[in-house]
Design a protein around this motif. Structure first.
Motif, mmCIF file in Angstrom:
data_model
loop_
_atom_site.group_PDB
_atom_site.id
_atom_site.type_symbol
_atom_site.label_atom_id
_atom_site.label_comp_id
_atom_site.label_asym_id
_atom_site.label_seq_id
_atom_site.Cartn_x
_atom_site.Cartn_y
_atom_site.Cartn_z
ATOM 1 N N GLY A 132 0.823 -1.109 -0.113
ATOM 2 C CA GLY A 132 0.072 -0.025 -0.162
ATOM 3 C C GLY A 132 0.728 1.213 0.293
ATOM 4 N N SER A 133 0.675 2.176 1.011
ATOM 5 C CA SER A 133 1.336 3.312 1.065
ATOM 6 C C SER A 133 2.631 3.219 1.744
ATOM 7 N N CYS A 134 2.959 2.012 2.134
ATOM 8 C CA CYS A 134 4.241 1.892 2.889
ATOM 9 C C CYS A 134 5.225 1.008 2.190
ATOM 10 N N LEU A 135 6.612 1.612 2.470
ATOM 11 C CA LEU A 135 7.789 0.770 1.667
ATOM 12 C C LEU A 135 8.637 0.774 2.794
ATOM 13 N N ILE A 172 3.211 13.502 0.702
ATOM 14 C CA ILE A 172 1.808 13.858 0.593
ATOM 15 C C ILE A 172 1.387 14.407 -0.518
ATOM 16 N N ASP A 173 0.577 13.982 -1.442
ATOM 17 C CA ASP A 173 0.300 14.579 -2.664
ATOM 18 C C ASP A 173 -0.887 15.622 -2.306
ATOM 19 N N GLN A 191 -1.027 6.667 -4.595
ATOM 20 C CA GLN A 191 -1.910 6.461 -3.450
ATOM 21 C C GLN A 191 -2.267 7.573 -2.557
ATOM 22 N N GLY A 192 -1.732 8.965 -2.901
ATOM 23 C CA GLY A 192 -1.864 10.212 -2.282
ATOM 24 C C GLY A 192 -0.879 10.322 -1.217
ATOM 25 N N ILE A 193 -0.516 9.427 -0.411
ATOM 26 C CA ILE A 193 0.753 9.354 0.458
ATOM 27 C C ILE A 193 1.561 8.345 0.438
ATOM 28 N N GLY A 194 2.954 8.621 0.393
ATOM 29 C CA GLY A 194 3.695 7.583 0.323
ATOM 30 C C GLY A 194 4.670 7.717 1.748
ATOM 31 N N MET A 195 5.010 6.616 2.436
ATOM 32 C CA MET A 195 5.900 6.453 3.718
ATOM 33 C C MET A 195 6.895 5.432 3.543
#
Lengths: 344, 344
Positions: free
Chosen positions: A75-78, A267-268, A105-109
């Motif tokens: 998902g948003s997490c790597l 954060i997009d 995704q809108g947010i990537g962390m």
């Protein structure tokens, strides 16, 4: 104090790194980002770091060859394993991942463990900003800061950096000052530092540069600074599965690897409003802040990022002043890898 | 000072809210969360807020009926319009959205605009924690804090709260203290507050409670506290499209709506590692911090959340001490809506 044009300093730094065994594309990145930091006036995180990096490389304590590896993406997490690679290279890869994921995704962390010192945070937060995103970068660091009410180092300077589309850029350690400010005072033979910066090795506040160098930094504002440093430690070291607290080494410590963790959140802004609207709102807010009448003793109100942007404009024109202590240290480092210093 | 059992205080608060026109399920939420905050010893954000909320409700400046509405949901990002509803109710809905999105995407970020005062942040961060997530809550607030080097209020106390699976909970204003600590001193007739808490109305540091009440709070540690407050303003007010800086009202100001924005970020730790592993790592880290030898003058090192958990255990057993000033104010508020105070 000589004023050195940025391109000459960058070339010198790059040559030193190449001679120390760093591949050219990575040497260029490290040299570029360090000199960019000097241009911003943040000399604590500029080319004075090269001496430490070369120490690490020549001691075989950092692997300039590895590109690290993605442990998992979900998902948003790597989650990323830096494999003891160059911190700047780990950050380059991880901020690219954060931008890519935030676009999708809108947010990537992205949390990277087993990394190394990456200089100042702002370079990578600004990469996310350039993609129209809010970029947040944090990292843990050597346990030279005591928790509030304690008298031994357990936390790092653990900086927080935020960049975004608009005239504002925050890049701050969660201590009163960054450790580099004390290193810089020592490099340049200043015997005293301001009150509130540091404790000595026994946990007693000190203004003696040597005692501070051998001692510990103060958390910002006391217990709240301790809390913020823990927050950063958690979002980097705990969540990334890497070293925590005293498990972390440091660029000044030989005989062990650094093992810091770094976190990149993108954060997009377009998921909330058009980027242009966000920028216009930022400009309105910054003007609203800057319009505050100055307090007695001050001429104007500045926002985060502004002093560094002014310095960047000045140093880009005039060159970068390198204090004698820093220059000598850099020349000695160059001699170790048989690189000739430019005439200045 | 009477010690009032939490259930009696909660019932009293609920009756007052019902009589002021708040629907029962919302009155129960507000009463529960306010009294929970008193239990934690954070009296600045407990039932003393009721007086202000009732002022707002009776003045028709807050809409206890609305449930707000989702403006947009896009990947990990949700934008919410609180429609001037009860802050606690907006927060309840938005933290549920954040949990739901984080379960689906790994991270959920909900920004609510046009909301109202929601008490202490930690209740909602803990809801996310209870779902196995890292919960981050921030909000902007009345512009009573001058930016660094300024002498007029432009920023709020803008708190940051982080809760997570493990024995640590951060909930801090980005000023030296929360405004409620000055309200509390004033309610209870304390003429002096500690140095470093506040400026007077001219921007001069003061320890006079009345002058501080009419004046401004100090940013934590100076320019860094200002930077953190801006970060919160950006992630709440700018990104949410709501009121910013001096556009924001406040619970003490009649004749205008509050219009605060609140941001709820949930991070599913299971996207990085099993929750049990995260909790074990948190426990190791907290023990590592607590094992630090105490500095001269202190008995032990505490981590964020610990003082409040201790107080919560004590007050759950013994009852909540309500200073006379607070109690009188509460009884007067009850009289306004024809509610009888419990015998204490």
């Amino acid at each position: 104090m000589p004023l050195i044009p940025a391109p000459i300093l960058k070339r010198f730094a790059e040559d030193i790194l190449l001679a120390a065994g760093v591949p050219r594309h990575k040497a260029e990145l490290v040299a570029t980002t360090l000199v960019a930091t000097n241009l911003r006036g943040v000399d604590s995180h500029g080319i004075q770091l090269l001496t430490f990096y070369v120490d690490q490389l020549l001691a075989g304590e950092m692997d300039a060859q590895t590109d690290g590896r993605v442990v998992s993406e979900n998902g948003s997490c790597l989650l990323f394993d830096g494999q003891n690679g160059l911190g700047q290279w780990v950050a380059e890869i991880c901020s690219d991942h954060a931008v890519r994921i935030a676009k999708a995704q809108g947010i990537g962390m992205v949390v990277a463990r087993e990394s190394n010192h990456f200089g100042a945070c702002n370079w990578w937060a600004q990469k996310m900003r350039d993609a129209g995103q809010i970029g947040i970068v944090m990292c843990n660091a050597s346990a030279i800061v005591p928790p509030w009410q304690g008298r031994e180092g357990r936390l790092g300077t653990n900086p927080i950096c935020v960049a975004l589309p608009g005239p504002w850029l925050l890049d701050m350690a969660t201590t009163t000052v960054a450790a580099g400010k004390i290193f810089k005072a020592r490099f340049n033979g200043q015997p005293e530092i301001p009150a509130g910066w540091a404790f000595d090795a026994e946990g007693v506040p000190t203004t003696d540069t040597e005692k501070a160098y051998a001692g510990m930094l103060m958390p910002l504002g006391g217990y709240k600074g301790s809390g913020l440093a823990m927050m950063v430690e958690i979002l980097c070291g705990v969540l990334g599965g890497g070293a925590m607290s005293t498990q972390i080494g440091g660029i000044r410590f030989r005989g062990r690897t650094v093992r810091v963790s770094q976190t990149f959140v993108a954060i997009d802004v377009a998921r909330f409003m058009p980027r242009e609207e966000f920028e216009a709102r930022m400009e309105w807010l910054v003007q609203r802040i800057k319009s505050t009448p100055a307090a007695p003793g001050y001429e104007e109100v500045l926002v985060a990022g502004e002093p560094e942007w002014r310095m960047e404009a000045q140093r880009s024109r005039e060159g970068i002043p390198i204090p004698d202590g820093n220059w000598e240290s850099l020349v000695k480092t160059a001699e170790r890898v048989k690189v000739e210093a430019p005439a200045v």
